[in-house]
Design a protein around this motif. Structure first.
Motif, short mmCIF file in Angstrom:
data_model
loop_
_atom_site.label_atom_id
_atom_site.label_comp_id
_atom_site.label_asym_id
_atom_site.label_seq_id
_atom_site.Cartn_x
_atom_site.Cartn_y
_atom_site.Cartn_z
N SER A 143 16.28 20.33 -26.80
CA SER A 143 15.93 21.62 -26.22
C SER A 143 14.46 21.62 -25.84
O SER A 143 13.69 20.78 -26.31
N SER A 144 14.06 22.54 -25.00
CA SER A 144 12.65 22.61 -24.61
C SER A 144 11.76 22.90 -25.82
O SER A 144 10.65 22.37 -25.94
N GLU A 145 12.27 23.75 -26.75
CA GLU A 145 11.50 24.08 -27.95
C GLU A 145 11.26 22.84 -28.81
O GLU A 145 10.14 22.61 -29.30
N ASP A 146 12.30 22.03 -28.97
CA ASP A 146 12.15 20.84 -29.79
C ASP A 146 11.26 19.80 -29.11
O ASP A 146 10.52 19.06 -29.77
N LEU A 147 11.32 19.72 -27.79
CA LEU A 147 10.46 18.79 -27.08
C LEU A 147 9.00 19.20 -27.21
O LEU A 147 8.12 18.35 -27.40
N VAL A 148 8.74 20.50 -27.14
CA VAL A 148 7.37 20.99 -27.33
C VAL A 148 6.87 20.62 -28.72
O VAL A 148 5.73 20.15 -28.90
N LYS A 149 7.71 20.81 -29.74
CA LYS A 149 7.31 20.46 -31.11
C LYS A 149 6.94 18.99 -31.21
O LYS A 149 5.98 18.61 -31.89
N LEU A 150 7.70 18.16 -30.51
CA LEU A 150 7.47 16.72 -30.60
C LEU A 150 6.19 16.30 -29.90
O LEU A 150 5.34 15.63 -30.49
N ILE A 151 6.02 16.69 -28.65
CA ILE A 151 4.87 16.19 -27.89
C ILE A 151 3.56 16.88 -28.26
O ILE A 151 2.49 16.44 -27.84
N SER A 152 3.64 17.96 -29.02
CA SER A 152 2.41 18.63 -29.47
C SER A 152 1.85 18.01 -30.74
O SER A 152 0.76 18.38 -31.19
N CYS A 153 2.58 17.05 -31.34
CA CYS A 153 2.13 16.42 -32.59
C CYS A 153 0.85 15.62 -32.37
O CYS A 153 0.77 14.82 -31.45
#
Length: 591
Positions: free
Chosen positions: A192-202
């Motif tokens: 999901s877009s939310e999970d992708l944001v969580k990942l690439i913001s690490c």
């Protein structure tokens, strides 16, 4: 007839036996608990004394003994102690498959469980419900061993759904470390877009080049363009475009997906401005997270060591050193001698070397940006005063050059470099001239420790308060220390080695709370002018020399919890190590 035959030997039942002198003896039957469990399992299989039956959602019945279940599971203890089920002999358990329930009850009676890829996704949440910690743990171990770039996102989602914190942490770390492989999987494209944001913001995403994050975002959007194009600006906010090389950034500018998004264009403008500013000024403190390098590889820090390979070579050599693996790799060298220079680092990224060369160049300052794809030393603004054998400290992103020698005499002057305006200015002078001193920063104060004034070795210590622009003396060390090095760890200041008529291996520590110095364990080797850094709760004391000039090519590591030193040999060849700083792992560094 034998006098001892049973038929003719009668014992008084009230007779008290006599014994030899002996101690009480403790016996333990190691098979007792196993036999009890086996007997209980046998009783259950034969439905002997069973007082509880569980009915699963599929209508099948699982039987047992309440007292055994209560002893094994807090869930059953609460059920039979606090609720109506305590008086029932038939209880319906919702949302539990009878096969899994049977497995778990069998485990309670046997201590054995079979985990398979077919049952683990049901067994783990069921063991959570019944509060069977061991079963939960083996399920986590099973899934951990199954982690692969092709399935780790699914395992993470599963752990998150069932709040399995240990598995959540393990899979999260695996995904960050294997990011470049994970983005090739079908699971990645289904995020999901939310999970992708969580990942690439690490911040600790293991990407050697930030363009890999950009490419992954474009790949995800293009996979289902009509449904995902509107998420692009939100995703691009977490791509650190300012860190891209200029040639890669030019390709980003040409990406058609970014054309029609004002927000994406703003990110591109920010990146172009940042790169232009760096090319002109060489040094920029990141203002946003998009300008801050990620912590490559999950292993956040390495040590940049400074050394000299021969007395005849004027060049200062540097090496990346990873204490976790003891691996070393050549880093960019400096073309002049920096043996008596001062070293420091800002934001764990920008390394400064200043002074240390006799003559006109002893004002010079060089800087290395370790986050650069092609790092090299660049000149910075000269100091106001020529200094070698100086001390250096960083306070509030300002660099303090303290004392030293100017070819004529020891100095008590101090100057500070404000990186925001890139200018040096003089501040209040120390009360004492000091060369070959140690400097440490603690509680927003700058401590000047020991050194020499040209006549005698010093054991005095004073600190600078930048708010008041004043120096204040504190308690003296127990011994004078010229060529002392200073480390700061866990709110304490360590004065390490030096010279006071003889080379020193002694170490003492200053506790600001009580204002006194006290001794800790000695190093194994006497060290004059060693490099000192603090990393992961340990002090690393590197190299140094003896006053007579012999080279020391080892490192000693101090553990404050055990008050012990560990000696390690660093050098592949005989080199003199005389400084070091802790930095973020560079993009092209040892792994």
């Amino acid at each position: 007839m034998d006098a001892l035959q049973t038929s003719s030997y009668e014992s008084d039942p009230n007779q008290v036996l006599t014994y030899k002198e002996c101690e009480p003896t403790y016996f333990r039957n190691n098979f007792h608990s196993v036999r009890i469990l086996e007997d209980l399992q046998s009783l259950r299989k034969n439905e002997v004394s069973c007082d509880i039956r569980f009915k699963a959602d599929d209508g099948k019945i699982v039987i047992g003994h309440k007292i055994v279940l209560i002893a094994a599971s807090p869930y059953f203890r609460a059920m039979f102690s606090n609720f109506d089920e305590g008086n029932k002999d038939l209880v319906t358990i919702r949302e539990l498959d009878s096969t899994i329930l049977q497995l778990l009850v069998d485990y309670i009676y046997t201590g054995e469980i079979m985990v398979t890829k077919e049952n683990v996704q049901v067994l783990l949440p069921a063991s959570n419900v019944l509060q069977l910690d061991y079963v939960n743990g083996v399920c986590v171990d099973f899934l951990q061993k199954q982690l692969h770039p092709s399935n780790c996102l699914g395992i993470l989602a599963f752990a998150n759904l069932h709040n399995v914190t240990e598995l959540l942490s393990i899979s999260d770390g695996f995904i960050k470390k294997q990011f470049l492989e994970v983005v090739k999987s079908n699971e990645f494209l289904s995020l999901s877009s939310e999970d992708l944001v969580k990942l690439i913001s690490c911040n600790d995403l293991a990407v050697p080049f930030e363009e890999k994050v950009f490419e992954s975002v474009i790949k995800w959007v293009k996979y289902d363009f009509d449904q995902r194009k509107d998420f692009l600006p939100e995703l691009m906010e977490h791509v650190r475009l300012p860190l891209l090389r200029s040639d890669i950034l030019n390709n980003v500018v040409e990406e058609p997906l970014l054309y029609n998004s004002p927000k994406c264009n703003n990110f591109i403008i920010e990146a172009l401005h940042f790169n232009l500013q760096k090319s002109v000024k060489y040094f920029t403190i990141p203002k946003t997270i998009r300008c801050k390098p990620r912590l490559f590889g999950g292993s956040e820090k390495v040590i940049l060591m400074f050394n000299q390979r021969s007395d005849t070579s004027p060049k200062c050599y540097t090496e990346w050193y990873d204490p976790a693996t003891q691996l070393r790799e050549n880093a960019p060298g400096i073309n002049d001698c920096r043996k008596t220079a001062g070293f420091c680092v800002i934001s764990d990224q920008f390394v400064f070397v200043m002074g240390g060369v006799n003559g006109s160049s002893s004002k010079s300052v060089s800087m290395l940006d370790v986050s650069s794809q092609s790092p090299s030393w660049v000149p910075m603004v000269d100091m106001l005063v020529s200094r070698w054998q100086l001390g250096v400290g960083v306070l509030d992103n300002c660099i303090y050059a303290v004392g030293g020698h100017d070819d004529n005499s020891a100095l008590n002057s101090v100057e500070v470099f404000d990186v925001s305006i890139q200018k040096w200015r003089l501040v209040a002078s120390m009360s004492t001239k000091r060369r070959d001193l140690g400097v440490g920063v603690l509680n927003n104060l700058l401590y000047a420790v020991g050194g020499g004034n040209g006549k005698v070795c010093l054991k005095s210590v004073e600190y600078y308060n930048p708010t008041l622009d004043t120096w204040t003396p504190v308690a003296d060390m127990s011994v004078s220390r010229y060529g002392v090095s200073v480390g700061v760890l866990d709110g304490l200041i360590y004065a390490i080695g030096g010279y006071n008529g003889e080379d020193l291996k002694s170490v003492e520590v200053y506790r600001p709370c009580d204002g006194v110095w006290s001794s800790v364990a000695d190093m194994e080797i006497c060290r004059f002018r060693p490099g000192v850094v603090a990393l992961d709760g340990l002090l690393y004391v590197m190299g140094g020399e003896s006053v007579v000039g012999s080279i020391i090519d080892t490192v000693e590591i101090y553990n404050p919890n055990t008050n012990t030193w560990t000696l390690e040999r660093l050098s592949r060849n005989k080199v003199q190590i005389y400084g070091g700083v802790v930095v973020d792992r560079p993009p092209k560094c040892i792994t």
